[in-house]
Design an enzyme around this catalytic site. Structure first.
Site, PDB file in Angstrom:
ATOM      1  CB  SER A 407       3.461  -8.057  -5.660  1.00  0.00           C
ATOM      2  OG  SER A 407       3.774  -6.896  -6.343  1.00  0.00           O
ATOM      3  CG  HIS A 428       8.670  -7.860  -4.008  1.00  0.00           C
ATOM      4  ND1 HIS A 428       8.060  -7.925  -2.783  1.00  0.00           N
ATOM      5  CD2 HIS A 428       7.854  -7.115  -4.793  1.00  0.00           C
ATOM      6  CE1 HIS A 428       6.932  -7.244  -2.829  1.00  0.00           C
ATOM      7  NE2 HIS A 428       6.785  -6.747  -4.025  1.00  0.00           N
ATOM      8  CD  GLU A 440       9.637  -9.467   0.519  1.00  0.00           C
ATOM      9  OE1 GLU A 440       9.262  -9.929   1.587  1.00  0.00           O
ATOM     10  OE2 GLU A 440       8.852  -9.305  -0.443  1.00  0.00           O
ATOM     11  CG  ASN A 478       3.239  -7.464  -0.651  1.00  0.00           C
ATOM     12  OD1 ASN A 478       3.322  -6.462   0.058  1.00  0.00           O
ATOM     13  ND2 ASN A 478       3.473  -7.439  -1.952  1.00  0.00           N
TER      14      ASN A 478
HETATM   15  P1  NAI Z   1       2.327  -0.748 -14.136  1.00  0.00           P
HETATM   16  O1  NAI Z   1       0.977  -1.097 -14.603  1.00  0.00           O
HETATM   17  O2  NAI Z   1       2.554   0.614 -13.596  1.00  0.00           O
HETATM   18  O3  NAI Z   1       3.389  -0.995 -15.297  1.00  0.00           O
HETATM   19  C1  NAI Z   1       3.444  -2.132 -16.059  1.00  0.00           C
HETATM   20  C2  NAI Z   1       4.078  -1.773 -17.376  1.00  0.00           C
HETATM   21  O4  NAI Z   1       4.347  -2.961 -18.090  1.00  0.00           O
HETATM   22  C3  NAI Z   1       3.178  -0.919 -18.263  1.00  0.00           C
HETATM   23  O5  NAI Z   1       3.847   0.290 -18.576  1.00  0.00           O
HETATM   24  C4  NAI Z   1       2.952  -1.780 -19.488  1.00  0.00           C
HETATM   25  O6  NAI Z   1       2.866  -1.029 -20.685  1.00  0.00           O
HETATM   26  C5  NAI Z   1       4.161  -2.679 -19.473  1.00  0.00           C
HETATM   27  N1  NAI Z   1       3.949  -3.947 -20.178  1.00  0.00           N
HETATM   28  C6  NAI Z   1       2.854  -4.721 -20.188  1.00  0.00           C
HETATM   29  N2  NAI Z   1       3.066  -5.804 -20.969  1.00  0.00           N
HETATM   30  C7  NAI Z   1       4.330  -5.712 -21.438  1.00  0.00           C
HETATM   31  C8  NAI Z   1       5.124  -6.518 -22.287  1.00  0.00           C
HETATM   32  N3  NAI Z   1       4.669  -7.648 -22.792  1.00  0.00           N
HETATM   33  N4  NAI Z   1       6.379  -6.108 -22.560  1.00  0.00           N
HETATM   34  C9  NAI Z   1       6.865  -4.960 -22.064  1.00  0.00           C
HETATM   35  N5  NAI Z   1       6.143  -4.150 -21.260  1.00  0.00           N
HETATM   36  C10 NAI Z   1       4.888  -4.523 -20.947  1.00  0.00           C
HETATM   37  O7  NAI Z   1       2.692  -1.868 -13.062  1.00  0.00           O
HETATM   38  P2  NAI Z   1       3.663  -1.726 -11.807  1.00  0.00           P
HETATM   39  O8  NAI Z   1       2.897  -1.175 -10.667  1.00  0.00           O
HETATM   40  O9  NAI Z   1       4.911  -1.098 -12.235  1.00  0.00           O
HETATM   41  O10 NAI Z   1       3.911  -3.260 -11.451  1.00  0.00           O
HETATM   42  C11 NAI Z   1       4.794  -4.051 -12.214  1.00  0.00           C
HETATM   43  C12 NAI Z   1       5.117  -5.300 -11.418  1.00  0.00           C
HETATM   44  O11 NAI Z   1       5.728  -4.909 -10.187  1.00  0.00           O
HETATM   45  C13 NAI Z   1       3.908  -6.137 -11.041  1.00  0.00           C
HETATM   46  O12 NAI Z   1       4.269  -7.480 -11.061  1.00  0.00           O
HETATM   47  C14 NAI Z   1       3.617  -5.681  -9.621  1.00  0.00           C
HETATM   48  O13 NAI Z   1       2.951  -6.660  -8.862  1.00  0.00           O
HETATM   49  C15 NAI Z   1       5.015  -5.466  -9.103  1.00  0.00           C
HETATM   50  N6  NAI Z   1       5.117  -4.545  -7.976  1.00  0.00           N
HETATM   51  C16 NAI Z   1       4.367  -3.411  -7.933  1.00  0.00           C
HETATM   52  C17 NAI Z   1       4.487  -2.546  -6.855  1.00  0.00           C
HETATM   53  C18 NAI Z   1       3.720  -1.273  -6.816  1.00  0.00           C
HETATM   54  O14 NAI Z   1       3.657  -0.660  -5.734  1.00  0.00           O
HETATM   55  N7  NAI Z   1       3.161  -0.800  -7.906  1.00  0.00           N
HETATM   56  C19 NAI Z   1       5.403  -2.831  -5.731  1.00  0.00           C
HETATM   57  C20 NAI Z   1       6.203  -4.027  -5.921  1.00  0.00           C
HETATM   58  C21 NAI Z   1       6.033  -4.851  -6.993  1.00  0.00           C
END
Ligand code: NAI
Ligand code: 3HC
Length: 653
Positions: A407, A428, A440, A478
């Protein structure tokens, strides 16, 4: 200049063929060409007339680029009256999409045939308009009142077979359209089938209560939009008076819509969306890489939805997680989302099953050795992301596209962790990723042209609206959200309540007010992001004092049952006096004088905050054009489409 409409005799049938690429829009030369041809057909040896289109589609509507410019004859309703008045039988043969004025042209023909894959519809409402060439009058006479209300206020095209069920299409034909249409016309002539003019049909019986029922439904469904209400008025006129009287009502309503700022905003977004897909300086014939398989790293909030986007487009997906347990959790989110899509009628059970079948999981990165593209969606931790990209560099095949869903992080720094920065790009997605339309596409300093071209085209395949952004903290959307959020915090300290701010913004048209958005996203997310910033980037620490204290009190937003609001088990917010007290105390501590703030001031300051940052983004070349920023806000942040996006709004006001 040769006419985009040709006329020729095929045996005893006069064929009017429209050829105005790309979508056969009804520009003035097309209207004139059809009028000349139908006039000519009245006096030649033809026994009947066929209207058909060349290229990829039947007429897809009026030429929207002509809207707002001085009118040039012939006027579409006059042309359609001439078609309908023809003394010789007229048949329209439809392929592709017969939309808006295009479908109205078909309705003016005496009979309509279509290939099974064709779509028909009156989507004018999506441009803040209504059908302005008899669509509101002819449709109810053929399909009845309820179906017309659904079709025209919803604006969603239907398939030709559905149209046949409603009486809007008379025959579905297979094989070569022109040959099938000519054969059918010969049959109609042989059977001495009478000319049937839509305008002369009686509207089928209906329940008169339907109009008020619909009006109250629209108050919720189309909040603040003017066109849907006018559509109900027009259909009511069709049902209660003569065709000519109804046409007069339609004409007046169409003009009112056309002159409304809402339609100007919606038409701006129509073209802005298409413009956003074009990348300055990127040659049209830039080669594209083939993407048939994708790896998604991280099966959390975003990863599951991203996996679904690809699978729904027929692309196989391998989801990678850190443990079996995390993987099962991730796949269960996917299952839940598919079940939700089936329940809401968005996907058939069969389609959901076949898409889900394309998603598999693994805890071993080696499973990514052969994929064409990887999208990383792990925690927003720069160190972790760099480590993963280093790993991908070692594992993935040459030419694989390596994308990050970060993000905020610097895509160039992530790319530098690999020996192939040209293959690295930001994608994104927005939450929920399988639903939100915006993507994005973050172009790194070294991103190769063919990688960018591939991702832009892939975005369309997975039904997203792509917008290119340069690298900066938070990219376009953002980054603009930060001053917006900061202004909301200042308004709180200065005297507005969370509810007043949110209600003012929602009444203005935002899908959700800023404080409800923060509660939805989780206040801890911003808190952690602020902690990670350097003091210089953090800005004035006072600004976020209230939000920080809420997190420190365990109020993370919806997920913890409390944030700027208190939430019940159904996540319904109620204002919380504890928050009001906290805000007053903080304002007092910081020496901020509280005063009465008007709703106008709230809207004005919040929108100005977005626009000022948008201008900086443009000046720095992060966004290619002002309209791209509008697309980001309309498709990613619930900005009202009828206001045309923040930059368009600012230019108009
Ligand atoms: P989340 O915390 O829900 O999920 C992250 C997942 O990655 C977890 O299930 C975790 O077990 C897994 N993980 C961690 N280390 C890992 C590894 N080494 N190998 C494989 N899996 C691994 O996070 P979320 O919200 O899905 O965010 C993910 C990315 O997307 C971040 O960079 C965030 O900034 C971005 N993002 C999030 C948004 C949101 O609204 N939540 C919107 C747009 C982008
Ligand atoms: N007028 C002018 N240009 C149009 C147009 C229209 N009605 N419809 C599409 N175009 C242009 C697009 O701007 C685009 O131009 P570009 O290549 O320079 O960017 C090009 O045609 C191709 O369009 P798409 O990229 O959208 O092509 P797709 O194949 O993805 O989609 C489509 C085709 C489904 C026809 C889609 O373009 C569409 O939905 N068009 C709008 C249809 C519509 O709203 N019709 C009603 C118009 S209002 C009306 O008819 C009023 C009447 O009642 C009086």
């Amino acid at each position: 200049m040769s006419s985009p409409v040709s006329y020729r005799l095929e045996g005893n049938i006069g064929v009017i063929a429209v050829n105005n690429p790309p979508v056969n829009a009804l520009s003035q030369p097309v209207r004139q060409g059809i009028l000349d041809a139908i006039t000519r057909a009245q006096g030649d040896e033809s026994a009947a007339v066929l209207i058909i289109c060349e290229g990829r589609t039947f007429i897809a509507g009026a030429d929207i680029t002509e809207f707002g410019k001085p009118f040039k004859s012939p006027w579409l309703p006059e042309l359609l009256a001439a078609i309908e008045a023809s003394s010789k039988l007229v048949v329209a043969a439809i392929h592709g999409t017969a939309l808006g004025g295009g479908f109205e042209t078909a309705l003016a023909a005496h009979y309509r045939c279509a290939v099974p894959a064709a779509k028909i519809g009156l989507p004018e409402v999506k441009l803040g308009l209504l059908p302005g060439a008899g669509g509101t009058q002819r449709t109810p006479r053929l399909a009845g009142v309820r179906a017309s209300l659904d079709l025209i206020t919803g604006g969603v095209p239907i398939s030709a077979p559905q149209g046949e069920k409603l009486g809007l299409i008379d025959k579905i034909v297979e094989g070569d359209l022109q040959a099938a249409a000519l054969a059918w016309i010969s049959e109609l002539l042989a059977n001495e089938t009478a000319i049937r003019r839509s305008s002369e049909q009686a509207v089928p019986e209906f329940d008169p209560a339907i109009f008020d029922e619909y009006r109250s439904q629209l108050l919720k469904r189309a909040r603040g939009q003017v066109a849907p209400g006018y559509i109900v008025d027009c259909i009511e006129a069709a049902a209660s008076g003569s065709f000519d009287e109804g046409m007069a009502v339609e004409r007046e309503a169409f003009t009112a819509c056309m002159e409304s700022p809402q339609s100007a905003g919606m038409r701006h977004i129509f073209f802005a969306e298409r413009q956003a897909a074009k990348v300055e300086g990127l040659a049209k014939d830039t080669p594209k890489r083939s993407v048939q398989s994708v790896g998604v790293i991280g099966g959390g909030t975003m990863g599951g939805g991203i996996a679904m986007c690809f699978a729904n487009a027929g692309i196989t997906v391998t989801m990678i997680e850190i443990s079996d347990e995390a993987l099962q959790r991730g796949l269960a989110i996917v299952d839940g989302n598919y079940a939700g899509s089936v329940k809401r009628g968005k996907l058939s059970e069969e389609k959901a099953r076949s898409c889900r079948g394309l998603i598999s999981g693994s805890t071993d990165y080696a499973a990514l050795a052969d994929v064409d593209m990887v999208v990383e969606a792990v925690f927003e931790d720069p160190g972790l992301k760099k480590k993963i990209f280093k790993q991908l560099d070692a594992i993935c095949k040459p030419g694989a596209i390596l994308a990050t869903n970060t993000s905020y992080q610097d895509v160039d720094v992530i790319a530098a962790a690999t020996n192939r920065p040209a293959d690295v790009i930001g994608t994104h997605f927005f939450s929920p990723a399988h639903i939100m339309k915006l993507l994005e596409v973050v172009r790194g300093e070294k991103t190769a042209d063919d990688v960018l071209a591939t991702v832009m085209s892939l975005a369309k395949t997975i039904r997203k609206v792509p917008v290119v952004s340069g690298v900066c903290y938070g990219f376009i959307g953002n980054r603009m959200l930060r001053p917006y959020g900061k202004t909301a915090q200042l308004l709180l300290l200065e005297g507005a309540s969370p509810q007043q701010i949110d209600t003012a913004m929602e009444a203005w048209g935002m899908a959700m007010g800023p404080l409800r958005v923060f509660d939805l996203a989780g206040l801890d997310v911003g808190y952690k992001a602020r902690q990670a910033l350097s003091d210089e980037k953090k800005g004035d620490p006072k600004t976020y004092r209230v939000a920080d204290l809420l997190v420190e009190l365990g109020r993370m937003g919806q997920k913890s049952g409390a944030g700027f609001y208190a939430y019940d088990d159904n996540r319904k917010p109620t204002p919380d006096t504890a928050v009001d007290k906290l805000i007053e105390t903080v304002a007092d501590d910081l020496g901020v004088a509280r005063r009465k703030i008007t709703d106008e001031e709230i809207v004005d300051r919040l929108i100005s905050a977005l626009v000022d940052e948008g201008r900086k983004i443009l000046d720095e070349g992060i966004a290619q054009r002002s309209s791209d920023i509008d697309v980001v806000y309309v498709y990613g942040y619930g900005f009202p489409v009828s206001r045309g996006g923040p930059m368009f709004y600012a230019d108009q006001n």
